[in-house]
Enzyme design. Sequence first.
Site, PDB file in Angstrom:
ATOM      1  N   GLU A   1     -26.270 -35.413  54.552  1.00 16.96           N
ATOM      2  CA  GLU A   1     -26.942 -36.684  54.839  1.00 16.96           C
ATOM      3  C   GLU A   1     -26.395 -37.252  56.157  1.00 16.96           C
ATOM      4  O   GLU A   1     -25.223 -37.115  56.464  1.00 16.96           O
ATOM      5  CB  GLU A   1     -26.652 -37.668  53.696  1.00 16.96           C
ATOM      6  CG  GLU A   1     -27.324 -39.023  53.824  1.00 16.96           C
ATOM      7  CD  GLU A   1     -26.923 -39.980  52.693  1.00 16.96           C
ATOM      8  OE1 GLU A   1     -25.797 -39.857  52.155  1.00 16.96           O
ATOM      9  OE2 GLU A   1     -27.752 -40.847  52.338  1.00 16.96           O
TER      10      GLU A   1
ATOM     11  N   LYS B   1     -35.500 -40.667  51.454  1.00 16.72           N
ATOM     12  CA  LYS B   1     -34.648 -40.973  50.286  1.00 16.72           C
ATOM     13  C   LYS B   1     -35.275 -42.087  49.444  1.00 16.72           C
ATOM     14  O   LYS B   1     -35.602 -43.164  49.969  1.00 16.72           O
ATOM     15  CB  LYS B   1     -33.272 -41.399  50.786  1.00 16.72           C
ATOM     16  CG  LYS B   1     -32.232 -41.628  49.710  1.00 16.72           C
ATOM     17  CD  LYS B   1     -30.913 -42.052  50.373  1.00 16.72           C
ATOM     18  CE  LYS B   1     -29.769 -42.151  49.399  1.00 16.72           C
ATOM     19  NZ  LYS B   1     -28.527 -42.629  50.054  1.00 16.72           N
TER      20      LYS B   1
ATOM     21  N   CYS C   1     -28.397 -37.454  48.439  1.00 21.01           N
ATOM     22  CA  CYS C   1     -27.202 -38.192  48.003  1.00 21.01           C
ATOM     23  C   CYS C   1     -27.375 -38.968  46.693  1.00 21.01           C
ATOM     24  O   CYS C   1     -27.407 -38.380  45.627  1.00 21.01           O
ATOM     25  CB  CYS C   1     -26.703 -39.078  49.144  1.00 21.01           C
ATOM     26  SG  CYS C   1     -24.943 -39.475  49.002  1.00 21.01           S
TER      27      CYS C   1
HETATM   28  O1  AKG Z   1     -23.693 -41.981  44.267  1.00 23.26           O
HETATM   29  C1  AKG Z   1     -22.639 -42.007  44.897  1.00 23.26           C
HETATM   30  O2  AKG Z   1     -21.549 -42.099  44.321  1.00 23.26           O
HETATM   31  C2  AKG Z   1     -22.615 -41.942  46.380  1.00 23.26           C
HETATM   32  C3  AKG Z   1     -23.962 -42.177  46.994  1.00 23.26           C
HETATM   33  C4  AKG Z   1     -23.894 -42.400  48.452  1.00 23.26           C
HETATM   34  O3  AKG Z   1     -22.845 -42.482  49.048  1.00 23.26           O
HETATM   35  C5  AKG Z   1     -25.148 -42.491  49.222  1.00 23.26           C
HETATM   36  O4  AKG Z   1     -26.237 -42.346  48.656  1.00 23.26           O
HETATM   37  O5  AKG Z   1     -25.065 -42.695  50.446  1.00 23.26           O
END
Ligand code: AKG
Length: 265
Positions: A40, A110, A151
């Site tokens: 990401e 996303k 993510c």
């Molecule tokens: O779900 C998580 O613990 C991390 C998610 C995250 O850092 C993001 O989506 O940018």
Amino acid sequence: MRVAVCQLNARDDRKVNLAAAELLLERAAAGGADLAVLPEYVDYLGPAAGLLDPEPVDGEVGQFFAAVARRLGMWVVAGSIHERGPDPDHTYNTSLVFDRSGTLAASYRKIHLYDVEIPGRVSYLESATVAPGAQPVVVDVEGLRVGLSICYDLRFPELYRQLTTDGGAQLLVVPAAFMLHTGRDHWEVLLRARAIENQCFVAAAGQTGDHEPGRTCFGRSMVVDPWGLVLTQVPDGQGVAIADLDLDRLRTIRAELPSLANRRL
Ligand SMILES: O=C(O)CCC(=O)C(=O)O
């Protein structure tokens, strides 16, 4: 199909980040990868104030990854980039998929935004600067059905179930920048769970190390098989891990333990 996950430490300098990503992609190609996944925010991970003007998917960043995919003759999931959003205050967090000729085969915005407040640990309001996507995406990679996600999406099993049952996904890709605090306890468990419950391969590429302002990412990029076994993973620091996906194994697992077919809706 040989898949590589590329673990990167992106910072607040787009040029440096793209050069580092290119080196990792070259390593993946040298290892014979057909498809390589980047993390990401491969273009920029730093203070919001330092972000260059976000671009459309065919802007400079998109063109850069298109050219690298073409030069290496390899499919590239450019994990995610800051795409120009619906208004001046919001970008999209968008994953781009390029085929071996450098043509944009798919893009995914996303869907689930990371709005989390864990006192003293994590304070993040992604929705303040990012607009959510609305459309799950599965792309055909030379006969392999690849479901896209980014993510925090990883915590929402219904997305992956939809990618698998409606989209026919066989590989789920998860570009990420999971933080250390949540990553050390949740990352591998969640990836293996998504693999087991959907009987899919999972290729997850994470950011690693420290990023301004005060964000430390967990890394531990990995490829998981449809039985939930970790086939390969990247240790701390930047690096590449490569695994071969055996689709006969996927078919055998789905036939012998038909939990997808046994669902009661
Ligand atoms: O779900 C998580 O613990 C991390 C998610 C995250 O850092 C993001 O989506 O940018």
